[in-house]
Design a protein around this motif. Structure first.
Motif, PDB file in Angstrom:
ATOM      1  N   PRO A 213      64.124 -36.788  33.548  1.00  0.00           N
ATOM      2  CA  PRO A 213      64.244 -36.386  34.949  1.00  0.00           C
ATOM      3  C   PRO A 213      62.891 -36.289  35.661  1.00  0.00           C
ATOM      4  O   PRO A 213      62.835 -36.305  36.889  1.00  0.00           O
ATOM      5  N   HIS A 214      61.804 -36.221  34.906  1.00  0.00           N
ATOM      6  CA  HIS A 214      60.485 -36.097  35.547  1.00  0.00           C
ATOM      7  C   HIS A 214      60.086 -37.388  36.263  1.00  0.00           C
ATOM      8  O   HIS A 214      59.842 -37.370  37.467  1.00  0.00           O
ATOM      9  N   MET A 215      60.029 -38.494  35.542  1.00  0.00           N
ATOM     10  CA  MET A 215      59.573 -39.744  36.164  1.00  0.00           C
ATOM     11  C   MET A 215      60.551 -40.885  35.986  1.00  0.00           C
ATOM     12  O   MET A 215      60.230 -42.037  36.314  1.00  0.00           O
ATOM     13  N   GLY A 216      61.726 -40.607  35.466  1.00  0.00           N
ATOM     14  CA  GLY A 216      62.744 -41.651  35.349  1.00  0.00           C
ATOM     15  C   GLY A 216      62.425 -42.717  34.328  1.00  0.00           C
ATOM     16  O   GLY A 216      62.844 -43.868  34.470  1.00  0.00           O
ATOM     17  N   ILE A 217      61.664 -42.359  33.298  1.00  0.00           N
ATOM     18  CA  ILE A 217      61.331 -43.330  32.252  1.00  0.00           C
ATOM     19  C   ILE A 217      61.962 -42.900  30.935  1.00  0.00           C
ATOM     20  O   ILE A 217      62.463 -41.777  30.804  1.00  0.00           O
ATOM     21  N   THR A 218      61.942 -43.797  29.953  1.00  0.00           N
ATOM     22  CA  THR A 218      62.566 -43.477  28.673  1.00  0.00           C
ATOM     23  C   THR A 218      61.771 -42.394  27.933  1.00  0.00           C
ATOM     24  O   THR A 218      60.559 -42.220  28.152  1.00  0.00           O
TER      25      THR A 218
ATOM     26  N   GLY B  18      55.706 -34.394  27.544  1.00  0.00           N
ATOM     27  CA  GLY B  18      56.098 -33.304  26.653  1.00  0.00           C
ATOM     28  C   GLY B  18      57.226 -32.415  27.123  1.00  0.00           C
ATOM     29  O   GLY B  18      57.418 -31.331  26.568  1.00  0.00           O
ATOM     30  N   ALA B  19      57.998 -32.813  28.131  1.00  0.00           N
ATOM     31  CA  ALA B  19      59.144 -31.989  28.524  1.00  0.00           C
ATOM     32  C   ALA B  19      60.081 -31.809  27.330  1.00  0.00           C
ATOM     33  O   ALA B  19      60.255 -32.731  26.527  1.00  0.00           O
ATOM     34  N   GLN B  20      60.658 -30.610  27.224  1.00  0.00           N
ATOM     35  CA  GLN B  20      61.579 -30.332  26.119  1.00  0.00           C
ATOM     36  C   GLN B  20      62.929 -29.899  26.666  1.00  0.00           C
ATOM     37  O   GLN B  20      63.006 -29.132  27.639  1.00  0.00           O
TER      38      GLN B  20
HETATM   39  S1  FES Z   1      58.135 -38.540  32.152  1.00  0.00           S
HETATM   40 FE1  FES Z   1      56.963 -36.731  32.372  1.00  0.00          FE
HETATM   41  S2  FES Z   1      57.893 -35.357  30.973  1.00  0.00           S
HETATM   42 FE2  FES Z   1      59.100 -37.122  30.800  1.00  0.00          FE
END
Ligand code: FES
Length: 110
Positions: free
Chosen positions: A42-47, A69-71
């Protein structure tokens, strides 16, 4: 319906990535229960994964995005730490058929 894999293809306490008609998704099996989410932070829309099929932190208790590092909680996809804290991974609905095939709820043309 789209057959993704069999339940046994995902190891207990581990994760696995897939291509699907819904785009990239991943599965985590914990306590014999399967969780499927869109492979999209959800942060940058990447895998999320840092290596093929590696979606969990070192303790294998949380889903972790490799980039910042989002968890996320395995059970509901909620982000509890990192730049998208409070947001959620998108759950992917599925059913298990009589042969333990994991089937996505998409129509044939999806
Ligand atoms: S892209 Fe930034 S925490 Fe996932």
């Amino acid at each position: 319906m789209y057959t993704l894999c069999t339940l046994d293809e995902i190891e207990e306490g581990d994760s696995k990535g897939f291509s699907s008609p819904l785009g990239p998704i991943f599965a985590v099996k914990k306590k014999q229960k399967l969780y499927l989410y869109a492979n999209n932070c959800p942060h940058m829309g990447i895998t999320l994964e840092w290596e093929a099929d590696r979606f969990l932190d070192s303790s294998k208790q949380l889903i972790q995005c490799a980039t910042h590092g989002a968890q996320f909680l395995i059970e509901n996809g909620s982000c509890i730490y990192g730049p998208c804290k409070g947001q959620k991974l998108r759950p992917i609905p599925y059913e298990l058929d009589a042969n333990n095939n994991v089937c996505l709820l998409v129509n044939a043309t999806a």
